[in-house]
Design a protein around this motif. Structure first.
Motif, PDB file in Angstrom:
ATOM      1  N   ALA A 222       0.811  -1.225   0.000  1.00 19.90           N
ATOM      2  CA  ALA A 222       0.000   0.000   0.000  1.00 19.90           C
ATOM      3  C   ALA A 222       0.838   1.266   0.000  1.00 19.90           C
ATOM      4  N   MET A 223       2.133   1.164   0.286  1.00 21.06           N
ATOM      5  CA  MET A 223       2.954   2.374   0.349  1.00 21.06           C
ATOM      6  C   MET A 223       2.998   3.105  -0.986  1.00 21.06           C
ATOM      7  N   SER A 224       2.962   2.366  -2.086  1.00 21.17           N
ATOM      8  CA  SER A 224       2.958   3.025  -3.399  1.00 21.17           C
ATOM      9  C   SER A 224       1.657   3.793  -3.609  1.00 21.17           C
ATOM     10  N   ASP A 225       0.546   3.254  -3.084  1.00 19.01           N
ATOM     11  CA  ASP A 225      -0.741   3.951  -3.200  1.00 19.01           C
ATOM     12  C   ASP A 225      -0.738   5.232  -2.365  1.00 19.01           C
ATOM     13  N   PHE A 226      -0.193   5.160  -1.165  1.00 22.01           N
ATOM     14  CA  PHE A 226      -0.124   6.346  -0.315  1.00 22.01           C
ATOM     15  C   PHE A 226       0.832   7.389  -0.902  1.00 22.01           C
ATOM     16  N   THR A 227       1.858   6.945  -1.604  1.00 22.40           N
ATOM     17  CA  THR A 227       2.750   7.885  -2.281  1.00 22.40           C
ATOM     18  C   THR A 227       1.989   8.677  -3.337  1.00 22.40           C
ATOM     19  N   VAL A 228       1.128   7.968  -4.087  1.00 21.95           N
ATOM     20  CA  VAL A 228       0.282   8.642  -5.093  1.00 21.95           C
ATOM     21  C   VAL A 228      -0.632   9.654  -4.419  1.00 21.95           C
ATOM     22  N   PHE A 229      -1.286   9.235  -3.328  1.00 22.73           N
ATOM     23  CA  PHE A 229      -2.192  10.140  -2.618  1.00 22.73           C
ATOM     24  C   PHE A 229      -1.446  11.374  -2.095  1.00 22.73           C
ATOM     25  N   LYS A 230      -0.259  11.141  -1.592  1.00 23.24           N
ATOM     26  CA  LYS A 230       0.533  12.247  -1.040  1.00 23.24           C
ATOM     27  C   LYS A 230       0.901  13.240  -2.135  1.00 23.24           C
ATOM     28  N   ASN A 231       1.281  12.719  -3.300  1.00 25.04           N
ATOM     29  CA  ASN A 231       1.645  13.583  -4.418  1.00 25.04           C
ATOM     30  C   ASN A 231       0.439  14.349  -4.965  1.00 25.04           C
ATOM     31  N   GLU A 232      -0.752  13.794  -4.784  1.00 22.35           N
ATOM     32  CA  GLU A 232      -1.971  14.452  -5.266  1.00 22.35           C
ATOM     33  C   GLU A 232      -2.548  15.429  -4.245  1.00 22.35           C
ATOM     34  N   ASN A 233      -1.901  15.533  -3.083  1.00 16.97           N
ATOM     35  CA  ASN A 233      -2.367  16.444  -2.024  1.00 16.97           C
ATOM     36  C   ASN A 233      -3.850  16.232  -1.708  1.00 16.97           C
ATOM     37  N   VAL A 234      -4.202  15.002  -1.381  1.00 21.87           N
ATOM     38  CA  VAL A 234      -5.608  14.684  -1.148  1.00 21.87           C
ATOM     39  C   VAL A 234      -6.144  15.418   0.079  1.00 21.87           C
ATOM     40  N   ASP A 235      -7.438  15.741   0.001  1.00 20.31           N
ATOM     41  CA  ASP A 235      -8.095  16.441   1.115  1.00 20.31           C
ATOM     42  C   ASP A 235      -8.682  15.463   2.134  1.00 20.31           C
ATOM     43  N   ALA A 236      -9.012  14.262   1.688  1.00 15.30           N
ATOM     44  CA  ALA A 236      -9.645  13.284   2.581  1.00 15.30           C
ATOM     45  C   ALA A 236      -9.359  11.886   2.056  1.00 15.30           C
ATOM     46  N   LEU A 237      -9.493  10.906   2.956  1.00  9.82           N
ATOM     47  CA  LEU A 237      -9.238   9.502   2.606  1.00  9.82           C
ATOM     48  C   LEU A 237     -10.397   8.628   3.042  1.00  9.82           C
ATOM     49  N   ILE A 238     -10.868   7.783   2.117  1.00 10.77           N
ATOM     50  CA  ILE A 238     -11.866   6.753   2.414  1.00 10.77           C
ATOM     51  C   ILE A 238     -11.158   5.403   2.330  1.00 10.77           C
TER      52      ILE A 238
END
Length: 456
Positions: A222-238
């Protein structure tokens, strides 16, 4: 004086001799016999089992080992089990392992309409290779029409065989119309344990992560997925755990770290065992590193450091999935959407013969610890009740995950603030089949077989 001393020594000698003569030697059983195996089972449970004080004093050790093991379990123990790796028949069976799909059998409120709903199909499995997909309706299993009376029997028939047949149907005007059959043959399956999506709604960037289980290595993956989310500056996580039956506490801790970015030494989980096991607290870093699949420093570098997370749940959310919910609560605002979870607030580790001259092939998975979070909060044997109730069956047919028309995802996004965009879409509801009642659920059976495992 010498005579008195002699008499006293004689009395002491006779007393000791009598005592030693009455003491029984430990019983010796032939290697490989039921009594030999069952003696090992009983000794192990007396040391580790959470309810060891309830174990009977007198037992019949000549029984079949699996029956003997079950006869010792406490009335409150719903999950302990034992398997023999040399006997495939001793392992619990599941739709997932047999054919690679899960389904629920449901009935209408009046009981006149009964059918199966395919909930999940593994990406490369006998089911997917035969065209089965999420949302399909099942009218018959092995040629027999599904009814409230035979739903459990037909589910068991699928499990005991290495092949089966499903009749798929269309749902029209509150009635089923058969459209085709799907032949299933037991075979290999490859899972896609994580699904990732990013929704851009109402000027918000919302990350979505589906996690199918907490098997070894999931947090690392899952670390690669969280890296994507981090780079996209997400506002919220489901985080979607609706079908997650659990697995390793290390993986749940790893995902918790990726969500929160909590420091290594942050108290995360409390284990409470019997008098032998005692009580111990473990930090999030210790827990996440427990199965040696990741370094917690990598988690800190990748984590989102969120103060709030939305988690989707159902009655098949269990074990390590419940740990993620309960043990993040002291540090993160955990908002749950869906249904009450399974209620596995207990953990185990595998007990097996570790001697070089291994003479016992059985492996036990008994309940050893009760679990709580850093604040001592636990006791959710009745399940974790969501703050916001939502049922995926309120909108049929089920949509492929992830879909903005899915009731659980839609509800979570509405809470986050993306509801205006969703209002324009509208969910496709089948009002003719309201108030569905679940008769069987193949995934729920799998949750009975997944005990939260720790590294002993």
């Amino acid at each position: 004086m010498k005579r008195v001393y002699y008499i006293l020594n004689l009395i002491v000698f006779l007393f000791v001799a009598q005592f030693l003569g009455c003491k029984k030697d430990p019983p010796s059983y032939p290697v490989g016999s039921n009594a030999y195996v069952n003696n090992w089972i009983l000794d192990s449970l007396r040391r580790y089992y959470l309810w060891n004080e309830s174990l009977p004093k007198k037992v019949n050790k000549d029984q079949d080992p699996q029956l003997f093991f079950k006869s010792l379990l406490h009335a409150n123990d719903r999950f302990s089990y034992m398997v023999n790796p040399e006997d495939p028949g001793s392992f619990p069976k599941s739709n997932r392992n047999q054919f690679g799909f899960d389904y629920s059998t449901v009935s209408s409120a009046d009981g006149k309409l009964v059918f199966g709903v395919v909930k999940y199909v593994y990406s490369d499995s006998p089911a997917s290779r035969n065209g089965l997909k999420r949302g399909d309706y099942i009218s018959k299993i092995n040629g027999q029409q599904l009814t409230a009376a035979n739903a459990v029997v037909l589910q068991n028939e699928l499990l005991i065989g290495d092949k089966g047949q499903l009749t798929l149907a269309a749902l029209e005007n509150n009635s089923l119309k058969d459209i085709r059959t799907v032949d299933l043959n037991m075979g290999m399956l490859v899972e896609q344990p994580i699904l990732r999506e990013t929704f851009h709604l109402n000027a918000k960037t919302i990350a979505y992560l589906y996690i199918n289980d907490f098997s070894r290595g999931i947090a690392q993956s899952a670390m690669s997925d969280f890296t994507v989310f981090k780079n996209e500056n997400v506002d919220a996580l489901i985080v979607d755990l609706r079908y997650n039956p659990g697995g390793q506490v290390a993986e749940a801790a790893g995902i918790a770290g990726l969500i929160s970015g909590l420091p290594f030494d942050t108290p995360f989980i409390i284990y409470t065992g019997n008098k032998n096991g005692g009580r111990k607290t473990e930090s999030i870093g210790q827990s996440a590193s427990g199965d040696r699949t990741l370094q917690y420093q990598q988690v800190l570098e990748t984590g989102l450091k969120l103060k709030e997370v939305y988690i989707l749940t159902s009655a098949t959310t269990a074990s390590a999935a419940e740990i993620l919910i309960n043990n993040l609560k002291p540090y993160v605002n955990v908002i749950t959407v869906g249904e009450t979870t399974r209620g596995k607030d207990q953990a185990s580790f595998v007990i097996k013969d570790m001697r070089p001259s291994k003479t016992i092939s059985w492996e036990m998975h008994p309940i050893i610890y009760k679990l709580s979070n850093a604040l001592g909060a636990g006791d959710y044997a009745a399940g974790i009740v969501p703050q916001y109730h939502a049922n995926e069956f309120e909108s049929l047919p089920l949509k492929a995950l992830p879909s903005l028309d899915d009731p659980l995802i839609q509800h979570a996004i509405g809470l986050i603030g993306g509801s205006k965009s969703l209002d324009k879409r509208g969910a496709s509801k089948q009002s003719s089949v309201s108030s569905l009642r679940i008769l069987t659920d193949s995934k729920r059976e799998q949750t009975n077989q997944n005990i939260l495992h720790i590294n002993n």
